[in-house]
Design a protein around this motif. Sequence first.
Motif, PDB file in Angstrom:
ATOM      1  N   PHE A  70       0.785  -1.697  -0.431  1.00  0.00           N
ATOM      2  CA  PHE A  70       0.620  -0.121  -0.359  1.00  0.00           C
ATOM      3  C   PHE A  70       1.303   1.147   0.103  1.00  0.00           C
ATOM      4  N   SER A  71       2.456   1.077   0.820  1.00  0.00           N
ATOM      5  CA  SER A  71       2.864   2.380   0.525  1.00  0.00           C
ATOM      6  C   SER A  71       2.959   2.654  -0.675  1.00  0.00           C
ATOM      7  N   LEU A  72       3.747   1.624  -1.491  1.00  0.00           N
ATOM      8  CA  LEU A  72       4.324   1.418  -2.723  1.00  0.00           C
ATOM      9  C   LEU A  72       3.649   2.117  -3.773  1.00  0.00           C
ATOM     10  N   LYS A  73       1.945   2.160  -3.082  1.00  0.00           N
ATOM     11  CA  LYS A  73       0.994   2.683  -4.650  1.00  0.00           C
ATOM     12  C   LYS A  73       0.781   4.033  -4.105  1.00  0.00           C
ATOM     13  N   GLN A  74       1.759   4.609  -3.094  1.00  0.00           N
ATOM     14  CA  GLN A  74       0.631   5.404  -2.852  1.00  0.00           C
ATOM     15  C   GLN A  74       0.442   7.438  -4.123  1.00  0.00           C
ATOM     16  N   GLU A  75       1.765   6.895  -4.745  1.00  0.00           N
ATOM     17  CA  GLU A  75       1.903   7.865  -5.718  1.00  0.00           C
ATOM     18  C   GLU A  75       0.893   8.189  -6.853  1.00  0.00           C
ATOM     19  N   ASN A  76       0.856   6.462  -7.328  1.00  0.00           N
ATOM     20  CA  ASN A  76      -0.212   6.055  -8.544  1.00  0.00           C
ATOM     21  C   ASN A  76      -1.708   6.307  -7.515  1.00  0.00           C
ATOM     22  N   ILE A  77      -1.784   6.348  -6.507  1.00  0.00           N
ATOM     23  CA  ILE A  77      -3.084   6.445  -5.823  1.00  0.00           C
ATOM     24  C   ILE A  77      -3.558   8.140  -6.001  1.00  0.00           C
ATOM     25  N   GLY A  78      -2.339   8.659  -6.166  1.00  0.00           N
ATOM     26  CA  GLY A  78      -2.869  10.494  -5.752  1.00  0.00           C
ATOM     27  C   GLY A  78      -2.372  10.456  -7.782  1.00  0.00           C
ATOM     28  N   TYR A  79      -1.817  10.289  -8.589  1.00  0.00           N
ATOM     29  CA  TYR A  79      -2.500  10.634  -9.895  1.00  0.00           C
ATOM     30  C   TYR A  79      -3.373  10.503 -10.315  1.00  0.00           C
TER      31      TYR A  79
END
Length: 377
Positions: free
Chosen positions: A84-93
Amino acid sequence: MAKKVKFLQGNEACVEGALMAGMTFYSGYPITPSTEIAELSAEKLPRIGGKFIQMEDEIAGIAAAIGASLTGAKAMTATSGPGFSLKQENIGYAALAEVPVVIVNVQRGGPSTGLPTAPGQGDLMQAMWGTHGDHPVICLTPDSVKETFDLTIRAFNLAEKYRTPVILLTDEITGHMREKIEIPDASEIEVYNRIKPNQGDEYKAYKVYDGDLVPKMADFGSGFRYHVTGLMHDETGFPSNSTKNAGVLMNRLMAKIEDNLDDLITYEEVEVADAEYLIVSYGGTARTAKAAIKTLRNEGIKVGLFRPITVWPFPEKQVAELSKKVKNILVAELNYGQMVREVERVVKGNCDVRHCGKANGEVLTPEELIRAFKEVL
C-alpha cells in the motif's frame, strides 16, 4: 432466481463482490494477507473473458489497473501495508486524473514488512494522507465476510460514480475468517457504470456540464481524443500552469466528495439509544467491541457502539452528535492511536475521549476491552 449460500473467507468474498460489480481486470503483486484475492481473481477472471496479470511489483500493479480503467475496464488491485505504501504515488495520480480504480488493503502489523499475516489496523491515516498533496479520498471498512462482499460492490460503484480511486480497507481478521454468506442473484445487485459521452459530442475529458462535478469519461480507443496526466490540467486534459485553473480543478475534485457526504457516509450504531458511554471501533476490532458491549450491558452498564463503515470521509457530524449525549468515548483499534485523533478532533471537548490500542500482531480481546473501559468509567 435462487440465491447461493457459500462458506467463504473475507478475501474470497471480496473477489465475488468485485465480479458482481463488473470487475474485468485485476493486476497486482502477491502479498499476505491479501494473496487469496489475487489467486481467486486469477482463477475466475479468464472464465468470463476478463484479464489477470501479476506485475513485477506493487507500483506496476496499480499502474496497470489505472491503464485498464482508462480503456473502460472495471479494475482492481489488492495488497497489504508495505505494498500500500508503494502504491501511494499512483493513488494520487488516479485521484488527480480522475480514474476509477479499487484498491484493497488487507492490513497487517507494521511498519516496514512488520508482521506478515498478523492483524493490524495501522494504515488508517495512510489511507487518508499517504499520497502527497490534497486529494479526495473514499475509504470503506468492513467487519464481516458478508460486508466485505457488499462493500467491494459499493467501492466499485463509488469509483465509477465519482471518477476516483476508492480504498477498501480490510484487515487480516476480516480477510481470513470464514463465515456463511448468502450471495444474491446478479439481478438484485445495483451496479453503477461510468457516464460516457455520446459519439459526435465535442468531448473535453474534464469539462463538467449542468453543475455536475463529475466529468463524462470516454474509453481510450473509442474514438475520442484526450490527454491524461498527473500534472495540473485544463478541461482538455493537457497540462496547465495556470494557478487560477489549478484552483478551479482542486476545488472541484474536493467538492465532488465533500458535497456528497450523505451519499458516501455509512455507519452502524449498536445500543446507542440509551447509551451513557460509547465505544468507537471499526473493521475486525468492532467484533470485539460488540462482544464487550453485550457483557457490559448484562452488568447493567449502558454502553453503545458507533462503527464507521465509511472511514473517509470521516462521519464527523454523527460522532459529534453522539458526543453530546454520552459521558465518555473509548476508541478501540489495533494501533497506537489513529482514529482516536479524528474522534478527539470532532468531539471538541464535549466529553472525555480515551484510547484502547494494541499493535503487536494480536487481536484485542473482549476481556481486554472491558478492562480498558472500566478504567475510564
